[in-house]
Design an enzyme around this catalytic site. Structure first.
Site, PDB file in Angstrom:
ATOM      1  N   SER A 119       1.156   3.041   4.880  1.00 27.45           N
ATOM      2  CA  SER A 119       1.885   3.437   6.008  1.00 27.45           C
ATOM      3  C   SER A 119       2.553   2.483   6.795  1.00 27.45           C
ATOM      4  O   SER A 119       2.828   2.835   8.359  1.00 27.45           O
ATOM      5  CB  SER A 119       0.982   4.452   6.706  1.00 27.45           C
ATOM      6  OG  SER A 119       0.729   5.507   5.737  1.00 27.45           O
ATOM      7  N   GLY A 173       0.899  -1.147  -0.086  1.00 27.22           N
ATOM      8  CA  GLY A 173      -0.028   0.030  -0.007  1.00 27.22           C
ATOM      9  C   GLY A 173       0.830   1.403  -0.070  1.00 27.22           C
ATOM     10  O   GLY A 173       2.119   1.278   0.036  1.00 27.22           O
ATOM     11  N   HIS A 174       0.125   2.437   0.021  1.00 24.76           N
ATOM     12  CA  HIS A 174       0.805   3.685  -0.018  1.00 24.76           C
ATOM     13  C   HIS A 174       1.627   4.114   1.167  1.00 24.76           C
ATOM     14  O   HIS A 174       0.988   3.802   2.241  1.00 24.76           O
ATOM     15  CB  HIS A 174      -0.069   4.716  -0.451  1.00 24.76           C
ATOM     16  CG  HIS A 174      -1.308   4.882   0.430  1.00 24.76           C
ATOM     17  ND1 HIS A 174      -2.262   4.140   0.552  1.00 24.76           N
ATOM     18  CD2 HIS A 174      -1.312   5.567   1.583  1.00 24.76           C
ATOM     19  CE1 HIS A 174      -3.196   4.469   1.700  1.00 24.76           C
ATOM     20  NE2 HIS A 174      -2.678   5.531   2.155  1.00 24.76           N
ATOM     21  N   ASN A 175       2.783   4.847   0.933  1.00 23.75           N
ATOM     22  CA  ASN A 175       3.467   5.278   1.862  1.00 23.75           C
ATOM     23  C   ASN A 175       4.166   4.017   2.805  1.00 23.75           C
ATOM     24  O   ASN A 175       4.746   4.549   3.587  1.00 23.75           O
ATOM     25  CB  ASN A 175       2.686   5.960   3.072  1.00 23.75           C
ATOM     26  CG  ASN A 175       1.896   7.330   2.471  1.00 23.75           C
ATOM     27  OD1 ASN A 175       2.446   7.706   1.531  1.00 23.75           O
ATOM     28  ND2 ASN A 175       0.881   7.597   2.916  1.00 23.75           N
TER      29      ASN A 175
END
Lengths: 364, 364, 364
Positions: free
Chosen positions: B279, B259-261
């Site tokens: 994250s 996922g993102h980050n």
């Protein structure tokens, strides 16, 4: 394209009744069926819908009183889902891939293309690849050097068939499937933390010494039998030395992961998002529900059936039905699940018993 | 291409015995090895196969009496899997991507292409992208505007490297991998049901007021270190403001979702179908077995090892070995699993105890 | 492209303070923000970073004393994540797909292309397909015969939209997503082992008679509403007779698997690697955490929220919060998890109780 009720019944090996020369153009659910459609009402819950829709003909379960339903014609079938297979096969025009080789396709001169093969735009076919008769290759497909594709195979858009991969006759490969990626196989010069973890079952301390992973290259390939289906965006890795193998008649759903050196038998059903680590051996007629997971280097016997999301960490004998994480026999797991739901309350009972019997509170 | 036993042993840093000038063309499992192949028989179970096959030379574990096996030559190795890495590297001709830039590739004039880079058919390279020396880009690959690809990187067919994504040297990207999709990040104007659920741990009622999701756009990118491998059809999302990061030497298997980050350290092994929500911070040398899942915003310390299908909902200290859903220490989980199998019978014991002690049936 | 603090605040419907004509070029985390960037410091942990970075302006939570932080300008927001949506939307230049139709695209003459649509290299658009106004179609995308794409839709590289699939306005499809693969639907002429397993819950013996799977073809399609997002390498199968449906405003993350005939309502969030077997009906505003799994033919009510890796085998009433495998109510599951951790020790207590009360050892 329209078909008569008589023709459709004949294709199914079923009996037709009433106005058997009535023509229908397609299949429909009863409530939305038009006058030119054949309604599918093989189960009780669909029969009521016939009055709501416009269908004049329907497929019904054997024994249904079709005339009482106001129909002009009917086909009666004894095994509805099997009839559905015949019906949908009869009515499916198949994927539209224009005959011939599209001008934009990049086909190596040494590739052998079978008679009647259809090759779509932007397809790339490598040196020495062989394409069977009447194979249909949709746009953006890659077929690697030396790959072999069987007769009547259908490969949908953007699927990847790697170098030296062999695919049997009548195989369906859905869009985006990757057959012949490299195996996920790495090793450290010294024993790695994961080896230590496995050996000690998690009891040993993990050393924090640096470790870098060296790649074990995949020199093997993938061999896929006849009548196999590979789902959209699934990934089947090549073997390290020998080939990864998928047996005749086995069907893989979408987003399935098959690791290097895995050997799957014939007529298996491997449902969506199942993952098998490397070097697993799976027998014939095995059914793995969606999201099942298999640890590496285990053996699954013939006719094993695993419920969805079963996680299998060790060998399974033939004929076993499994459920749960970790997998145990299905009926045992049902008992475990029931017990787990009672567990918080039973814990309180144990605490009370402990106090009553030992005259002290629980101390765990 | 053939190699002498002596050459192969030298490449492995191992010792060769017997007719060390014997030439072999490829590797094989002992039972199917031809006379011109080098048999791999480093484990006990493969040694018996030597008699069945035709191999005149084999790779064996240190200490094996190779002459007693009827071989003419042998290479003895102390760590078989590590030797396999060297052997397969030596024998792998690598992916076939023709040198030069294929005429059909669409390369933006502002892109910088390194010396010796090979670019296949139908590749698209965006404005300002940079391709390292000797990078190999297979057919149908997309490289977005401003993306940077390191030296000697290999990007297989149909992989997507999004705009501004940076990829290190010697990276392998398997077919269909997507690097730089948008993050899955949405928000409702008012507090959503999922926020309520998290805060109350499921105890609060869920309101049924309508809620629509507003998109949080991904302005960040993805940074991938050197010597990374990304598996077939895996997906790594870009960051929201900063970049998603994969450290040097980390390997991702097929169908992995990042996922993102997310920030992953170096030399990790992330096995097939692992999923990490946004994250998450993962340390160095972490090993996540197939189908592990990680909740968003948690931290996984260095050297953590998680068994297949472990579901991790909270932070994990360095060096911890994990198993189960939800994840607990591996040795604790083994005890829990044992206890679960006894559970249905123990429930009956508790019922009997309750009756005996309290003179009444269980009432839970 | 730079924006003033005043402009940005107006776009957010938030209040700006201080030097509101200050211009910023992009967003940044506080510690790395340059003097021309707008720092995002809506949560406590980011505020300390402002001193470390160079930002002169920041977005802060309502009530923060921005002047005390040494800033020249500030935007104060009451719901930080919602503000992030507005901020990232304002600052996103969007995907770079050159206007017009790339010369290499293969567009059937009978396709209808809306005004302002941008079509990238190597796109294939089939007969009778319709593309909405201002749709952006990136390189290597396939749009099948008769497919309909809404206005302002963005379809990223290598995504596959199958024949007759319908996609609404403003839909985002991430790279590699496959919409309209064939359903995974097979049947044996006689009752199969999996049917036997289901009926007996694993108690019956499995017959080992050979069984081959016959394909049920997918004559239906997929209907996708407005404002839907489909993640990278996700796969949505077409229906058998009717269509698979995704309602308006629903968002699917990466590597999601949606089986044939599934109907998903509006404004749902379906997180990474969720898998739904066929014929599931999902209500509105349902949130399924990553790696959730759904058995076929079940119904999930409106506003259901399931934690990551929840495995759902049966119908779920509206508003329920779920967790675990198998799924139970979230608060019940939390109690079960606590009890499981105590279980090995409680087992010993039960053994001791059994011995004390019945004067014999446990015999289970």
């Amino acid at each position: 394209m329209s078909h008569t009720i008589k023709e459709i019944a004949a294709a199914l090996g079923a009996e037709a009744f009433g106005a058997v020369d009535l023509e229908v153009t397609s299949l429909a659910e009863p409530t939305v069926a038009g006058a030119d459609q054949l309604a599918l009402a093989m189960s009780e819950k669909f029969i009521d819908g016939l009055a709501e829709g416009q269908a004049r003909a329907a497929v019904l379960s054997a024994g249904t009183d079709w005339q009482a339903l106001g129909l002009q014609a009917a086909i009666l079938v004894s095994r509805p889902r099997y009839a559905l297979a015949g019906l949908t096969t009869a009515m499916d025009a198949g994927p539209h891939i224009a005959p011939g080789h599209h001008a934009t396709a990049v086909i190596d001169p040494s590739a052998e293309i079978g008679d009647g093969a259809a090759i779509g735009p932007f397809v790339v076919i490598g040196a020495g690849a062989k394409l069977g008769a009447n194979a249909k290759i949709a746009e953006h497909v890659s077929i690697g050097a030396g790959a072999v594709i069987g007769d009547d195979a259908v490969i949908h858009s953007g699927a990847r068939v790697g170098a030296r991969v062999s695919v049997g006759d009548r195989v369906f490969i859905q869009p985006g499937a990757v057959i012949g990626g490299d195996g996920f196989s790495f090793v450290t010069p010294e024993k790695s933390t994961v080896e230590t973890a496995r050996e000690s079952l998690g009891k040993a301390d993990v050393t924090t010494d640096a470790q870098s992973w060296t790649r074990i290259h995949s020199l093997g390939s993938v061999t896929i039998g006849d009548d196999v289906e590979i789902g959209a965006n699934s990934a089947i890795d090549r073997g390290t030395i020998s080939n990864t193998e998928i047996g005749d008649g086995t069907k893989l759903d979408n987003l399935v992961h098959i690791g290097h050196n895995v050997r799957i038998g014939r007529d298996c059903l491997i449902c969506g998002q199942v993952g098998s680590a490397g070097s697993v051996v799976i027998g014939d007629r095995v059914v793995l529900g969606g999201q099942c997971g298999l640890s590496d280097n285990i053996t699954i016997g013939n006719d094993v059936v695993a419920a969805g999301a079963t996680k299998i960490y060790s060998n399974v004998p033939a004929g076993r039905m499994l459920m749960g994480a970790p997998a145990v026999k299905m009926d045992t797991q049902v008992e475990i699940y029931k017990a787990m739901r009672r567990l918080p309350r039973v814990m309180k009972t144990v605490d009370a018993l402990q106090k009553a019997v030992f005259k002290r509170d629980q101390n765990d």
